[in-house]
Design a protein around this motif. Structure first.
Motif, PDB file in Angstrom:
ATOM      1  N   SER A  59       0.805  -1.212   0.000  1.00  0.00           N
ATOM      2  CA  SER A  59       0.000   0.000   0.000  1.00  0.00           C
ATOM      3  C   SER A  59       0.842   1.269   0.000  1.00  0.00           C
ATOM      4  O   SER A  59       0.582   2.193  -0.771  1.00  0.00           O
ATOM      5  CB  SER A  59      -0.945   0.009   1.206  1.00  0.00           C
ATOM      6  OG  SER A  59      -0.203  -0.130   2.404  1.00  0.00           O
ATOM      7  N   SER A  60       1.885   1.314   0.842  1.00  0.00           N
ATOM      8  CA  SER A  60       2.660   2.545   0.966  1.00  0.00           C
ATOM      9  C   SER A  60       3.652   2.723  -0.173  1.00  0.00           C
ATOM     10  O   SER A  60       3.640   3.739  -0.872  1.00  0.00           O
ATOM     11  CB  SER A  60       3.391   2.569   2.313  1.00  0.00           C
ATOM     12  OG  SER A  60       4.241   1.445   2.452  1.00  0.00           O
ATOM     13  N   ALA A  63       1.874   2.882  -3.676  1.00  0.00           N
ATOM     14  CA  ALA A  63       1.219   4.165  -3.921  1.00  0.00           C
ATOM     15  C   ALA A  63       2.237   5.271  -4.155  1.00  0.00           C
ATOM     16  O   ALA A  63       2.064   6.122  -5.037  1.00  0.00           O
ATOM     17  CB  ALA A  63       0.323   4.520  -2.731  1.00  0.00           C
ATOM     18  N   ALA A  64       3.323   5.278  -3.364  1.00  0.00           N
ATOM     19  CA  ALA A  64       4.320   6.339  -3.486  1.00  0.00           C
ATOM     20  C   ALA A  64       5.043   6.262  -4.832  1.00  0.00           C
ATOM     21  O   ALA A  64       5.224   7.274  -5.516  1.00  0.00           O
ATOM     22  CB  ALA A  64       5.318   6.251  -2.333  1.00  0.00           C
ATOM     23  N   SER A 118       0.816  -3.090  -8.404  1.00  0.00           N
ATOM     24  CA  SER A 118       0.264  -2.011  -7.582  1.00  0.00           C
ATOM     25  C   SER A 118       0.803  -0.656  -8.024  1.00  0.00           C
ATOM     26  O   SER A 118       0.083   0.348  -7.994  1.00  0.00           O
ATOM     27  CB  SER A 118       0.576  -2.262  -6.106  1.00  0.00           C
ATOM     28  OG  SER A 118       1.950  -2.075  -5.820  1.00  0.00           O
ATOM     29  N   ALA A 122      -1.579   2.248  -9.565  1.00  0.00           N
ATOM     30  CA  ALA A 122      -1.593   3.550  -8.901  1.00  0.00           C
ATOM     31  C   ALA A 122      -1.292   4.667  -9.892  1.00  0.00           C
ATOM     32  O   ALA A 122      -1.962   5.713  -9.895  1.00  0.00           O
ATOM     33  CB  ALA A 122      -0.575   3.568  -7.757  1.00  0.00           C
ATOM     34  N   ARG A 367      -1.704  11.661  -2.720  1.00  0.00           N
ATOM     35  CA  ARG A 367      -1.329  10.259  -2.568  1.00  0.00           C
ATOM     36  C   ARG A 367       0.009  10.115  -1.844  1.00  0.00           C
ATOM     37  O   ARG A 367       0.179   9.236  -0.995  1.00  0.00           O
ATOM     38  CB  ARG A 367      -1.248   9.596  -3.939  1.00  0.00           C
ATOM     39  CG  ARG A 367      -2.570   9.567  -4.710  1.00  0.00           C
ATOM     40  CD  ARG A 367      -3.545   8.569  -4.114  1.00  0.00           C
ATOM     41  NE  ARG A 367      -4.783   8.545  -4.854  1.00  0.00           N
ATOM     42  CZ  ARG A 367      -5.004   7.784  -5.920  1.00  0.00           C
ATOM     43  NH1 ARG A 367      -4.054   6.976  -6.370  1.00  0.00           N
ATOM     44  NH2 ARG A 367      -6.167   7.809  -6.539  1.00  0.00           N
ATOM     45  N   SER A 368       0.968  10.977  -2.197  1.00  0.00           N
ATOM     46  CA  SER A 368       2.292  10.891  -1.584  1.00  0.00           C
ATOM     47  C   SER A 368       2.246  11.247  -0.103  1.00  0.00           C
ATOM     48  O   SER A 368       2.888  10.577   0.725  1.00  0.00           O
ATOM     49  CB  SER A 368       3.267  11.822  -2.313  1.00  0.00           C
ATOM     50  OG  SER A 368       3.383  11.471  -3.675  1.00  0.00           O
ATOM     51  N   THR A 370      -0.280  10.949   1.857  1.00  0.00           N
ATOM     52  CA  THR A 370      -0.969   9.860   2.547  1.00  0.00           C
ATOM     53  C   THR A 370      -0.009   8.692   2.797  1.00  0.00           C
ATOM     54  O   THR A 370       0.025   8.127   3.900  1.00  0.00           O
ATOM     55  CB  THR A 370      -2.180   9.389   1.728  1.00  0.00           C
ATOM     56  OG1 THR A 370      -3.115  10.470   1.613  1.00  0.00           O
ATOM     57  CG2 THR A 370      -2.854   8.203   2.399  1.00  0.00           C
ATOM     58  N   ALA A 371       0.768   8.342   1.780  1.00  0.00           N
ATOM     59  CA  ALA A 371       1.734   7.247   1.949  1.00  0.00           C
ATOM     60  C   ALA A 371       2.772   7.598   3.010  1.00  0.00           C
ATOM     61  O   ALA A 371       3.113   6.763   3.864  1.00  0.00           O
ATOM     62  CB  ALA A 371       2.414   6.952   0.618  1.00  0.00           C
ATOM     63  N   THR A 374       1.140   7.680   6.523  1.00  0.00           N
ATOM     64  CA  THR A 374       0.810   6.322   6.947  1.00  0.00           C
ATOM     65  C   THR A 374       2.053   5.609   7.489  1.00  0.00           C
ATOM     66  O   THR A 374       1.999   4.926   8.523  1.00  0.00           O
ATOM     67  CB  THR A 374       0.225   5.518   5.776  1.00  0.00           C
ATOM     68  OG1 THR A 374      -0.981   6.156   5.326  1.00  0.00           O
ATOM     69  CG2 THR A 374      -0.100   4.096   6.195  1.00  0.00           C
ATOM     70  N   ALA A 375       3.181   5.798   6.804  1.00  0.00           N
ATOM     71  CA  ALA A 375       4.428   5.190   7.281  1.00  0.00           C
ATOM     72  C   ALA A 375       4.858   5.800   8.613  1.00  0.00           C
ATOM     73  O   ALA A 375       5.267   5.078   9.543  1.00  0.00           O
ATOM     74  CB  ALA A 375       5.525   5.376   6.236  1.00  0.00           C
TER      75      ALA A 375
END
Length: 422
Positions: A59-60, A63-64, A118, A122, A367-368, A370-371, A374-375
């Protein structure tokens, strides 16, 4: 102004056959996405015996890297017809996802392939959103953009309600790869729907330079930061979305781990509140008609920031489940009012020859961030505990209304397109 309307009555105009096909294509692909919600982590765990770090990377990192790949595509999309780009991105996502089903059937599926897919999905998703926003502005006159965005928003929440339960059932009976195949088919159907729209699309005027230069990659960010109306909304949405999404994995750890909620209860806690998203999206246009765009934008943007901190008080049992459902319902309702209003205002404030670059920069940043957040919150959750990290995210979300615009500027005065109403 049209005559004969009852005060306070806001009709739902017909937006034409071409928009109908675009809307249907969006709904089809959105349903496929939600059918396959969580499929990649499930495949990684059940099929490839992946550990927590590998699952988080899907996911991270995916997406990044996908966002980074999409950066040069914004300027590229700007000076091309948008419908072929939309069809191409749908077909790219379909092909990438089909490789997962084929590799699984042949017994050669690897984690690296999942990660690469992925990334492709993305990047194609960001490019599709960029092209669709630019295309929508040429397809409809400005007065219909809020109606269109509200319909997209309501479709998003409808598929959010329906998709995960159906996808979960399909994954249980047929395996998670079946939902990935369904998602691939949905993108194929979306491409066919966009192809069926018909009509002719003018080619955008090309700059003197035929190739995209390195400096062009920053054009979208330059445009946003130079606009006094777009700049605060840009920072507000990037920070709000990043903080809200960063807390979601920690909430899953609390609910499914410490407090022992069953997976169906966890799904129910987010599916039922999505009904509030339907209500909010349907109210967006009437609220704007009655109270004005600026007031609705600021009030809904401020109210949505009040809810996430409530998740820090989660406890076990029925009370905890109801708390999550109540908080999520309030949050989703406010977001569903805010999103179409802000999306419409963003289109109205963006010059036609800058829409693709602006939307690309906006989506890549969101998106960036958020990634990244999240990390960061994953680390904070390990150091401080999930509940404390969730509470910290909620407190920071409370500051995001400070980034809302004090006033909204008038839309850019551009000639409205003359869409085909067939």
């Amino acid at each position: 102004m049209r005559s004969g309307r009852r005060p306070g009555h806001v009709p739902g105009p017909r937006l034409g056959r071409r928009f109908g096909w675009l809307w249907a294509a969006y709904g089809t692909s959105a349903l496929g996405t939600w059918l396959a919600f969580g499929a990649f982590p499930l495949i990684a765990v059940q099929v490839l015996d992946a550990g927590p770090a590998e699952v988080a990377a899907l996911s991270s990192v995916g997406a990044a890297v996908g966002a980074a790949v999409a950066v040069p595509l914004g300027p590229w999309v700007e000076f091309r017809r948008k419908r072929p780009v939309l069809i191409g991105m749908d077909l790219a996502r379909c092909a990438a996802l089909l490789t997962v089903s084929i590799a699984y059937a042949c017994g050669v599926l690897t984690f690296l392939q999942l990660l690469l897919v992925s990334v492709v999905v993305a990047a194609a998703d960001i490019t599709f959103r960029t092209a669709s926003g630019a295309y929508l502005k040429t397809l409809l006159p400005g007065e219909d953009l809020l109606v269109a965005n509200a319909r997209f928003e309501s479709t998003t929440w409808t598929t959010t309600i329906v998709g995960p339960p159906l996808g979960g059932a399909a994954a249980g009976f047929l395996g998670p790869v079946a939902t990935v195949l369904a998602d691939a088919v949905s993108y194929l159907l979306s491409a066919l729907g966009i192809r069926a729209m018909g009509g002719r699309e003018a080619r955008p005027e090309r700059r003197q330079a035929a190739r995209v230069r390195a400096g062009d990659l920053l054009d979208g960010w330059r445009y946003i930061l130079a606009d006094a109306a777009l700049r605060p909304l840009f920072f507000n949405t990037a920070l709000f979305n990043g903080l809200v999404m960063a807390a979601e994995p920690l909430l899953a750890v609390l609910m499914l781990g410490r407090f022992g909620f069953a997976p169906w209860q966890y799904g129910l806690a987010f599916a039922v509140p999505s009904l509030a998203g339907l209500a909010g999206s349907r109210l967006a246009r009437p609220l704007v008609a009655r109270f004005g765009r600026h007031r609705v934008l600021v009030v809904s943007g401020a109210l949505r920031a009040l809810w996430p901190v409530g998740l820090a008080f989660l406890g076990p049992g029925t009370g905890g489940l109801l708390l999550v459902m109540g908080v999520e319902a309030g949050l989703i309702f406010c977001c569903a009012v805010f999103n179409p209003v802000y999306a419409t205002y963003r289109l109205e404030r963006t010059a036609p020859d800058r829409v693709a670059r602006t939307l690309s920069a906006w989506t890549v940043t969101t998106r960036s961030s958020t990634a990244l957040l999240t990390a960061v919150w994953g680390v904070l959750g390990s150091l401080l505990g999930p509940r404390t990290a969730i509470g910290l995210a909620g407190v920071l979300v409370l500051t995001t209304p400070l980034l809302l615009p004090r006033r909204t500027e008038a839309p850019l005065r551009e000639p409205d397109p003359a869409p085909s109403r067939i």
